[in-house]
Scaffold this active site. Structure first.
Site, PDB file in Angstrom:
ATOM      1  N   GLY A  44      -9.035   1.734   3.742  1.00 35.71           N
ATOM      2  CA  GLY A  44      -7.916   2.528   4.214  1.00 35.71           C
ATOM      3  C   GLY A  44      -8.102   4.021   3.979  1.00 35.71           C
ATOM      4  O   GLY A  44      -7.568   4.837   4.728  1.00 35.71           O
ATOM      5  N   GLY A  46     -11.334   5.458   3.275  1.00 35.04           N
ATOM      6  CA  GLY A  46     -12.696   5.932   3.474  1.00 35.04           C
ATOM      7  C   GLY A  46     -13.694   4.791   3.515  1.00 35.04           C
ATOM      8  O   GLY A  46     -13.354   3.632   3.266  1.00 35.04           O
ATOM      9  N   VAL A  48     -17.013   2.345   2.606  1.00 27.84           N
ATOM     10  CA  VAL A  48     -17.544   1.724   1.400  1.00 27.84           C
ATOM     11  C   VAL A  48     -19.022   1.412   1.656  1.00 27.84           C
ATOM     12  O   VAL A  48     -19.374   0.828   2.686  1.00 27.84           O
ATOM     13  CB  VAL A  48     -16.787   0.435   1.039  1.00 27.84           C
ATOM     14  CG1 VAL A  48     -17.356  -0.174  -0.244  1.00 27.84           C
ATOM     15  CG2 VAL A  48     -15.296   0.717   0.878  1.00 27.84           C
ATOM     16  N   ASP A 159      -0.629  -3.275   0.101  1.00 29.04           N
ATOM     17  CA  ASP A 159      -1.539  -3.301   1.250  1.00 29.04           C
ATOM     18  C   ASP A 159      -2.412  -4.557   1.216  1.00 29.04           C
ATOM     19  O   ASP A 159      -3.614  -4.506   1.455  1.00 29.04           O
ATOM     20  CB  ASP A 159      -2.408  -2.047   1.277  1.00 29.04           C
ATOM     21  CG  ASP A 159      -3.043  -1.806   2.650  1.00 29.04           C
ATOM     22  OD1 ASP A 159      -2.526  -2.352   3.644  1.00 29.04           O
ATOM     23  OD2 ASP A 159      -4.050  -1.095   2.728  1.00 29.04           O
TER      24      ASP A 159
END
Length: 350
Positions: A44, A46, A48, A159
């Site tokens: 959400g 950036g 990974v 989230d």
């Protein structure tokens, strides 16, 4: 190249402090050395990436996007939260870096990516049989119960979705991405915000429309996750009879019509698992009730999942039962609302 990193280790976790060490981290874990071929996914806030410590330990490096909206406060919030959490169904934070313009979180590396990578893919879904899916559902429930009740703080994730459920080498689930989580004292049960963040389709109605969030908001998201895991369908992918309807309404209608077996992912062997599947769908529908007060707590959910003899209540119609779902780019917007339905533009993705 080296940088100061706040490293969580056992003695640091015990004292609730982060110890600072200087590590030399090779690509792609350093700014400027991130590679697309090592990209694991898009969170959400950036991307990974997969990386490696000098001792060979594989890691997942979350690099905060400069335009992400997650500022230093939210970044530190995620660090403080995860550093204090110790549970087998929560992703483990290994370190962090917030020097210069870079904000980086270093997690344990989980080789099987995330739940959505499997259950929504036509080929890979067959790799996750019913026993594995049931174990994943139970594991997520245990992780949420820990956050809501058994950790030293009451934590609301806000989230929870398939893209934030990571899977280890044995397909055990671990809840990740705590950037939007809220900490409560053990006496507080709900909060309110004007800044509504999260993923539409997983959001409880009281949060999506009024900014009210509580442990029951996470319960709602968990119910959506169960339905997606059982069906292999995204919550925003359904339409019937020419009128758009979301997965919740579709599932409840099939439950009511006693045709719920048609909801189950066709890649699954149904015969010997019918009672378990029915139980999971029943629990999911209880979790996505329109009224937060009608939803069970995670303690009750875990009890229902683990006790076959417990009689389950019959669910009422779920939230957003009359919701029409359309996909539009580039943003997610609540377009209209009424007493029983909301029309949303939904953007899929992590």
């Amino acid at each position: 190249m080296s940088f100061d990193v706040a490293c969580t280790v056992e003695d640091a976790a015990a004292s609730d402090k982060l110890r600072h060490e200087t590590w030399t981290v090779g690509p792609p874990a350093m700014p400027g050395n991130f590679s697309e071929e090592n990209k694991l996914g898009q969170g959400g806030f950036g991307p990974v990436y997969k990386g490696r410590f000098p001792d060979g330990v594989e890691i997942a490096v979350k690099r905060l996007a400069s335009h992400s909206g997650q500022g230093l406060t939210e970044f530190k919030n995620e660090i403080q939260l995860i550093a204090k959490l110790q549970h087998t169904n929560l992703v483990r934070l290994l370190g962090c870096c917030y020097q210069r313009q870079e904000k980086i979180l270093v997690y344990e590396y989980l080789p099987n990516k995330s739940l959505d990578f499997f259950i929504f893919d036509e080929t890979r879904r067959a790799l996750v049989d019913w026993n594995k899916r049931l174990a994943i559902i139970n594991g997520i429930a245990q992780g949420l119960l820990y956050l809501h009740k058994h950790s030293r703080l009451r934590i609301i994730h806000r989230d929870l979705k398939a893209g934030n459920i990571l899977l280890d080498h044995e397909m055990n689930p671990k809840i990740s991405d705590f950037g939007l989580a809220k900490i409560f004292s053990t006496n507080d049960t709900e909060g309110n915000t004007k800044r509504i963040v999260g993923t539409y389709g997983y959001m409880a109605p009281e949060y999506a429309s009024e900014g009210l969030f509580s442990i029951k908001s996470d319960v709602f998201s968990f119910g959506v996750l169960i339905l997606e895991t059982v069906s292999g369908k995204r919550t925003s992918s359904f339409h019937r009879h020419g009128d758009f309807i979301n997965l919740l309404g579709h599932a409840w209608q099939m439950w009511k019509d006693e045709t719920w077996l048609q909801l189950v992912d066709t890649s699954l062997v149904i015969e010997s698992h019918t009672p378990e599947m029915a139980r999971c769908i029943n629990i999911a529908l209880l979790c996505v009730q329109e009224n937060a007060a009608d939803r069970p707590t995670m303690s009750e959910v875990v009890a229902m999942l683990t006790s076959e003899s417990m009689t389950l209540p019959e669910p009422k119609y779920p939230a957003f039962y009359h919701m029409r779902v359309t996909k539009e780019e580039p943003s997610t917007v609540i377009m209209a609302s009424s007493a029983n339905g909301i029309t949303l533009s939904v953007v899929d993705g992590r």
